[in-house]
Design a protein around this motif. Structure first.
Motif, PDB file in Angstrom:
ATOM      1  N   LEU A  53       0.834  -1.194   0.000  1.00 38.93           N
ATOM      2  CA  LEU A  53       0.000   0.000   0.000  1.00 38.93           C
ATOM      3  C   LEU A  53       0.870   1.246   0.000  1.00 38.93           C
ATOM      4  O   LEU A  53       1.925   1.279   0.642  1.00 38.93           O
ATOM      5  CB  LEU A  53      -0.903   0.030   1.237  1.00 38.93           C
ATOM      6  CG  LEU A  53      -1.908  -1.097   1.381  1.00 38.93           C
ATOM      7  CD1 LEU A  53      -2.578  -1.035   2.744  1.00 38.93           C
ATOM      8  CD2 LEU A  53      -2.945  -1.035   0.275  1.00 38.93           C
ATOM      9  N   LYS A  54       0.413   2.266  -0.672  1.00 43.42           N
ATOM     10  CA  LYS A  54       1.109   3.548  -0.705  1.00 43.42           C
ATOM     11  C   LYS A  54       0.857   4.270   0.617  1.00 43.42           C
ATOM     12  O   LYS A  54      -0.211   4.112   1.224  1.00 43.42           O
ATOM     13  CB  LYS A  54       0.606   4.380  -1.883  1.00 43.42           C
ATOM     14  CG  LYS A  54       1.443   5.590  -2.156  1.00 43.42           C
ATOM     15  CD  LYS A  54       1.130   6.173  -3.512  1.00 43.42           C
ATOM     16  CE  LYS A  54       2.208   7.209  -3.826  1.00 43.42           C
ATOM     17  NZ  LYS A  54       2.149   7.637  -5.207  1.00 43.42           N
ATOM     18  N   ALA A  55       1.834   5.075   1.037  1.00 41.00           N
ATOM     19  CA  ALA A  55       1.659   5.845   2.273  1.00 41.00           C
ATOM     20  C   ALA A  55       2.549   7.083   2.241  1.00 41.00           C
ATOM     21  O   ALA A  55       3.597   7.096   1.597  1.00 41.00           O
ATOM     22  CB  ALA A  55       1.998   5.001   3.496  1.00 41.00           C
ATOM     23  N   ASP A  56       2.117   8.088   2.956  1.00 38.78           N
ATOM     24  CA  ASP A  56       2.921   9.278   3.150  1.00 38.78           C
ATOM     25  C   ASP A  56       4.249   8.842   3.791  1.00 38.78           C
ATOM     26  O   ASP A  56       4.246   8.027   4.717  1.00 38.78           O
ATOM     27  CB  ASP A  56       2.175  10.236   4.080  1.00 38.78           C
ATOM     28  CG  ASP A  56       3.002  11.421   4.468  1.00 38.78           C
ATOM     29  OD1 ASP A  56       3.150  12.349   3.651  1.00 38.78           O
ATOM     30  OD2 ASP A  56       3.535  11.410   5.609  1.00 38.78           O
ATOM     31  N   MET A  76       9.010  -2.377  -4.246  1.00 36.08           N
ATOM     32  CA  MET A  76       8.388  -1.070  -4.483  1.00 36.08           C
ATOM     33  C   MET A  76       9.318   0.011  -3.925  1.00 36.08           C
ATOM     34  O   MET A  76      10.293  -0.295  -3.239  1.00 36.08           O
ATOM     35  CB  MET A  76       7.031  -0.974  -3.759  1.00 36.08           C
ATOM     36  CG  MET A  76       6.024  -2.052  -4.098  1.00 36.08           C
ATOM     37  SD  MET A  76       5.457  -2.011  -5.782  1.00 36.08           S
ATOM     38  CE  MET A  76       4.331  -0.640  -5.715  1.00 36.08           C
ATOM     39  N   SER A  77       8.985   1.267  -4.160  1.00 36.98           N
ATOM     40  CA  SER A  77       9.724   2.372  -3.568  1.00 36.98           C
ATOM     41  C   SER A  77       9.606   2.266  -2.055  1.00 36.98           C
ATOM     42  O   SER A  77       8.502   2.271  -1.509  1.00 36.98           O
ATOM     43  CB  SER A  77       9.150   3.707  -4.039  1.00 36.98           C
ATOM     44  OG  SER A  77       9.601   4.763  -3.215  1.00 36.98           O
ATOM     45  N   LYS A  78      10.727   2.156  -1.376  1.00 30.28           N
ATOM     46  CA  LYS A  78      10.728   2.001   0.088  1.00 30.28           C
ATOM     47  C   LYS A  78      10.251   3.272   0.791  1.00 30.28           C
ATOM     48  O   LYS A  78       9.813   3.229   1.923  1.00 30.28           O
ATOM     49  CB  LYS A  78      12.125   1.633   0.601  1.00 30.28           C
ATOM     50  CG  LYS A  78      12.781   0.467  -0.104  1.00 30.28           C
ATOM     51  CD  LYS A  78      12.007  -0.809   0.055  1.00 30.28           C
ATOM     52  CE  LYS A  78      12.770  -1.973  -0.564  1.00 30.28           C
ATOM     53  NZ  LYS A  78      11.934  -2.908  -1.251  1.00 30.28           N
ATOM     54  N   HIS A  80       7.767   5.377  -0.408  1.00 29.21           N
ATOM     55  CA  HIS A  80       6.338   5.643  -0.595  1.00 29.21           C
ATOM     56  C   HIS A  80       5.423   4.427  -0.432  1.00 29.21           C
ATOM     57  O   HIS A  80       4.202   4.588  -0.482  1.00 29.21           O
ATOM     58  CB  HIS A  80       6.101   6.242  -1.987  1.00 29.21           C
ATOM     59  CG  HIS A  80       6.771   7.561  -2.172  1.00 29.21           C
ATOM     60  ND1 HIS A  80       6.282   8.723  -1.647  1.00 29.21           N
ATOM     61  CD2 HIS A  80       7.911   7.898  -2.814  1.00 29.21           C
ATOM     62  CE1 HIS A  80       7.086   9.731  -1.957  1.00 29.21           C
ATOM     63  NE2 HIS A  80       8.082   9.256  -2.666  1.00 29.21           N
ATOM     64  N   TRP A  81       5.993   3.238  -0.267  1.00 28.47           N
ATOM     65  CA  TRP A  81       5.164   2.038  -0.186  1.00 28.47           C
ATOM     66  C   TRP A  81       5.547   1.189   1.023  1.00 28.47           C
ATOM     67  O   TRP A  81       6.716   1.087   1.377  1.00 28.47           O
ATOM     68  CB  TRP A  81       5.323   1.191  -1.450  1.00 28.47           C
ATOM     69  CG  TRP A  81       4.689   1.819  -2.652  1.00 28.47           C
ATOM     70  CD1 TRP A  81       5.219   2.774  -3.465  1.00 28.47           C
ATOM     71  CD2 TRP A  81       3.385   1.537  -3.171  1.00 28.47           C
ATOM     72  NE1 TRP A  81       4.334   3.095  -4.464  1.00 28.47           N
ATOM     73  CE2 TRP A  81       3.196   2.353  -4.308  1.00 28.47           C
ATOM     74  CE3 TRP A  81       2.361   0.666  -2.792  1.00 28.47           C
ATOM     75  CZ2 TRP A  81       2.027   2.333  -5.065  1.00 28.47           C
ATOM     76  CZ3 TRP A  81       1.204   0.647  -3.554  1.00 28.47           C
ATOM     77  CH2 TRP A  81       1.042   1.469  -4.663  1.00 28.47           C
ATOM     78  N   ASN A  82       4.540   0.595   1.633  1.00 27.18           N
ATOM     79  CA  ASN A  82       4.722  -0.361   2.725  1.00 27.18           C
ATOM     80  C   ASN A  82       4.156  -1.707   2.311  1.00 27.18           C
ATOM     81  O   ASN A  82       3.192  -1.770   1.540  1.00 27.18           O
ATOM     82  CB  ASN A  82       3.973   0.082   3.987  1.00 27.18           C
ATOM     83  CG  ASN A  82       4.641   1.239   4.687  1.00 27.18           C
ATOM     84  OD1 ASN A  82       5.854   1.343   4.714  1.00 27.18           O
ATOM     85  ND2 ASN A  82       3.833   2.107   5.275  1.00 27.18           N
ATOM     86  N   THR A  83       4.722  -2.765   2.869  1.00 24.94           N
ATOM     87  CA  THR A  83       4.124  -4.080   2.755  1.00 24.94           C
ATOM     88  C   THR A  83       3.565  -4.439   4.118  1.00 24.94           C
ATOM     89  O   THR A  83       4.286  -4.383   5.120  1.00 24.94           O
ATOM     90  CB  THR A  83       5.141  -5.144   2.300  1.00 24.94           C
ATOM     91  OG1 THR A  83       5.639  -4.780   1.003  1.00 24.94           O
ATOM     92  CG2 THR A  83       4.492  -6.521   2.202  1.00 24.94           C
ATOM     93  N   LEU A  84       2.283  -4.774   4.137  1.00 26.18           N
ATOM     94  CA  LEU A  84       1.628  -5.220   5.361  1.00 26.18           C
ATOM     95  C   LEU A  84       1.595  -6.740   5.329  1.00 26.18           C
ATOM     96  O   LEU A  84       0.987  -7.328   4.433  1.00 26.18           O
ATOM     97  CB  LEU A  84       0.190  -4.704   5.436  1.00 26.18           C
ATOM     98  CG  LEU A  84      -0.055  -3.255   5.827  1.00 26.18           C
ATOM     99  CD1 LEU A  84       0.573  -2.280   4.855  1.00 26.18           C
ATOM    100  CD2 LEU A  84      -1.534  -3.001   5.951  1.00 26.18           C
TER     101      LEU A  84
END
Length: 120
Positions: A53-56, A76-78, A80-84
């Protein structure tokens, strides 16, 4: 949360479509053509449920510090993106939905005014 619940929730968001642009196993949810969530169906089937998911960026850091199950985005871009890692059991469905909402909102916020108006 099961993959069907995840899928139903993502598709309930206005302007959302689902597709497999990369391969036959990576389910991607887009709002008006822009990605906001990705999930590997193969991993879900193997009991290793996870979603990108994208995140601030600042919020990402806060989430990663608070939850062991939230890590920098896999492939992904570390920034702007997180893996849950849902399968680890730490993350409650309400939090997962809130983070899906945040991702969706981040993507919509980055759109042109003309595109955003299509969601009204």
């Amino acid at each position: 949360m099961h993959i069907d619940q995840l899928r139903e929730y993502c598709l309930s968001k206005k302007g959302t479509t689902e597709e497999f642009p990369f391969d036959e196993e990576t389910l991607v949810f887009k709002v008006l053509g822009k990605m906001f969530a990705l999930a590997s169906l193969k991993r879900w089937e193997a009991g290793e449920a996870a979603i990108n998911l994208k995140a601030d960026p600042e919020y990402s850091e806060e989430l990663r510090a608070e939850y062991n199950s939230i890590r920098p985005g896999f492939h992904m871009s570390k920034k702007h993106w997180n893996t849950l890692y849902i399968h680890e059991g730490e993350l409650q469905p309400q939090l997962i939905k809130a983070l899906i909402d945040h991702s969706y909102d981040m993507v919509v916020k980055g759109m042109t005014k003309k595109l955003r108006e299509k969601l009204i």
